[in-house]
Each structure stands twice: as structure tokens, then as C-alpha cells.
Design an enzyme around this catalytic site. Sequence first.
Site, PDB file in Angstrom:
ATOM      1  N   CYS A  47       7.613  -1.136   5.454  1.00  0.00           N
ATOM      2  CA  CYS A  47       7.032   0.111   4.958  1.00  0.00           C
ATOM      3  C   CYS A  47       8.003   0.744   3.967  1.00  0.00           C
ATOM      4  O   CYS A  47       9.203   0.810   4.235  1.00  0.00           O
ATOM      5  CB  CYS A  47       6.800   1.055   6.136  1.00  0.00           C
ATOM      6  SG  CYS A  47       6.083   2.635   5.662  1.00  0.00           S
ATOM      7  N   LEU A  48       7.470   1.216   2.836  1.00  0.00           N
ATOM      8  CA  LEU A  48       8.329   1.846   1.824  1.00  0.00           C
ATOM      9  C   LEU A  48       9.023   3.087   2.376  1.00  0.00           C
ATOM     10  O   LEU A  48      10.075   3.485   1.861  1.00  0.00           O
ATOM     11  CB  LEU A  48       7.505   2.209   0.585  1.00  0.00           C
ATOM     12  CG  LEU A  48       6.880   1.022  -0.176  1.00  0.00           C
ATOM     13  CD1 LEU A  48       5.970   1.527  -1.287  1.00  0.00           C
ATOM     14  CD2 LEU A  48       7.957   0.104  -0.734  1.00  0.00           C
ATOM     15  N   GLN A  94       3.202   9.743   2.267  1.00  0.00           N
ATOM     16  CA  GLN A  94       4.477   9.129   1.885  1.00  0.00           C
ATOM     17  C   GLN A  94       5.073   9.753   0.629  1.00  0.00           C
ATOM     18  O   GLN A  94       6.261   9.576   0.350  1.00  0.00           O
ATOM     19  CB  GLN A  94       4.314   7.615   1.667  1.00  0.00           C
ATOM     20  CG  GLN A  94       4.007   6.854   2.951  1.00  0.00           C
ATOM     21  CD  GLN A  94       3.913   5.378   2.694  1.00  0.00           C
ATOM     22  OE1 GLN A  94       2.864   4.875   2.330  1.00  0.00           O
ATOM     23  NE2 GLN A  94       5.020   4.661   2.833  1.00  0.00           N
ATOM     24  N   HIS A 122      -2.461  -0.263   8.669  1.00  0.00           N
ATOM     25  CA  HIS A 122      -1.136   0.344   8.471  1.00  0.00           C
ATOM     26  C   HIS A 122      -1.275   1.670   7.709  1.00  0.00           C
ATOM     27  O   HIS A 122      -0.667   2.678   8.093  1.00  0.00           O
ATOM     28  CB  HIS A 122      -0.251  -0.645   7.696  1.00  0.00           C
ATOM     29  CG  HIS A 122       1.118  -0.154   7.350  1.00  0.00           C
ATOM     30  ND1 HIS A 122       2.281  -0.709   7.884  1.00  0.00           N
ATOM     31  CD2 HIS A 122       1.537   0.845   6.520  1.00  0.00           C
ATOM     32  CE1 HIS A 122       3.333  -0.061   7.388  1.00  0.00           C
ATOM     33  NE2 HIS A 122       2.917   0.881   6.555  1.00  0.00           N
ATOM     34  N   GLU A 123      -2.099   1.668   6.643  1.00  0.00           N
ATOM     35  CA  GLU A 123      -2.237   2.888   5.826  1.00  0.00           C
ATOM     36  C   GLU A 123      -3.011   3.984   6.566  1.00  0.00           C
ATOM     37  O   GLU A 123      -2.650   5.157   6.478  1.00  0.00           O
ATOM     38  CB  GLU A 123      -2.909   2.559   4.477  1.00  0.00           C
ATOM     39  CG  GLU A 123      -2.154   1.552   3.595  1.00  0.00           C
ATOM     40  CD  GLU A 123      -0.687   1.887   3.380  1.00  0.00           C
ATOM     41  OE1 GLU A 123      -0.320   3.076   3.345  1.00  0.00           O
ATOM     42  OE2 GLU A 123       0.109   0.935   3.265  1.00  0.00           O
ATOM     43  N   HIS A 166      -0.764   5.788   8.776  1.00  0.00           N
ATOM     44  CA  HIS A 166       0.027   6.804   8.054  1.00  0.00           C
ATOM     45  C   HIS A 166      -0.713   8.145   8.022  1.00  0.00           C
ATOM     46  O   HIS A 166      -0.099   9.205   8.148  1.00  0.00           O
ATOM     47  CB  HIS A 166       0.291   6.379   6.602  1.00  0.00           C
ATOM     48  CG  HIS A 166       1.523   5.561   6.402  1.00  0.00           C
ATOM     49  ND1 HIS A 166       2.796   6.019   6.700  1.00  0.00           N
ATOM     50  CD2 HIS A 166       1.688   4.310   5.907  1.00  0.00           C
ATOM     51  CE1 HIS A 166       3.683   5.074   6.401  1.00  0.00           C
ATOM     52  NE2 HIS A 166       3.042   4.033   5.923  1.00  0.00           N
ATOM     53  N   GLY A 179       0.840  -1.191   0.000  1.00  0.00           N
ATOM     54  CA  GLY A 179       0.000   0.000   0.000  1.00  0.00           C
ATOM     55  C   GLY A 179       0.875   1.240   0.000  1.00  0.00           C
ATOM     56  O   GLY A 179       2.097   1.151   0.197  1.00  0.00           O
TER      57      GLY A 179
HETATM   58 CO    CO Z   1       3.889   2.267   5.317  1.00  0.00          CO
END
Ligand code: CO
Length: 153
Positions: free
Chosen positions: A89-90, A51, A131-132, A135, A46
Site C-alpha cells: 500500500c502506498l 490517502q 483493498h480500495e 480504505h 490503486g
Molecule cells: Co492501499
Amino acid sequence: MKILTHPNKILSARSKPVDIKHITSQKTQKLVADMVKMMLKADGAGLAAPQIGQGLRLAVINTKDGPLIIFNPEITKKSLTKEWGEEGCLSVPGFFGEVRRHKKITCEYFNEKGEKKTIKAEGLLARVIQHETDHLDGILFITKARNLKNVLK
Ligand code: CO
């Protein structure tokens, strides 16, 4: 456009709701298309708008049925049962750790057409949505993780 990495103050800020009237605008549709492209290229589960430096309540999620686009998501139901599972996580390259998440959730959101939707999710999809949405509240998984490891070290 590139993916911001920790530490960065946009990643730790609370993102602002998207005006529903603007979802179908060319600018927002371009943002969604770019985010999906970046998520797929980076092979992420995701990607949330902060981000890529956009403080908006928008995330794209990689599902087996294609990209799921969620604007202004609200988790309205959470199972009492939680489970630990590995996450990365990216925005925190190389780090992996176990996070305890609700096993099942209900999430209300607006899709890319500006339609109000409700999704019931469990397991991995429920985990990614949590998780998203974290963010969008400026929360990174590393603040919740146990057994955090850096595979790049
Ligand atoms: Co992430």
C-alpha cells in the site's frame, strides 16, 4: 498534494459518500485527474481519496484498460471462495503481506461521468477493489495481513 502514510487519523476514518451531482464538477474532476496522476507516478495498483487527505468515497484503480474511477463503490456480491495474495500500500511504504480476499466480487459504483455502473471482477482486480473499498472504511491491509514484512528494514 501528497500521499498520507500510516499512522494518520484520516486513513483510519470512514469516508463520506460523494454527492452524485458533484461528480462532474470541475473540482471533483480535478481531484480525479490528480489522483490518477499520483497513482501512476507512484506505480500503485490503486489510490483511495483518504490517502491524499480527502475523506470521500472515491478510488482510482490501475487496470490494463486504463484507470478505473469508482465513486461510492458498494460490493454487492462476494464469492464464498477466498484466496490469499500479496499486497502492499502506498500509505504503508515498504510493507508487504498476504491478505485473504474474496476471489470474485460484483461492485456497483458511479463512474467519472456520474453514471451508475456494475463491474464483475476476479483475481487481482477483485483484490484491488476490495483493498480500495477497505480504505474508504478506514481499514488498512496491515490489519488483515499475515507474514507481514518490511522490505525497507
Ligand atoms: Co492501499
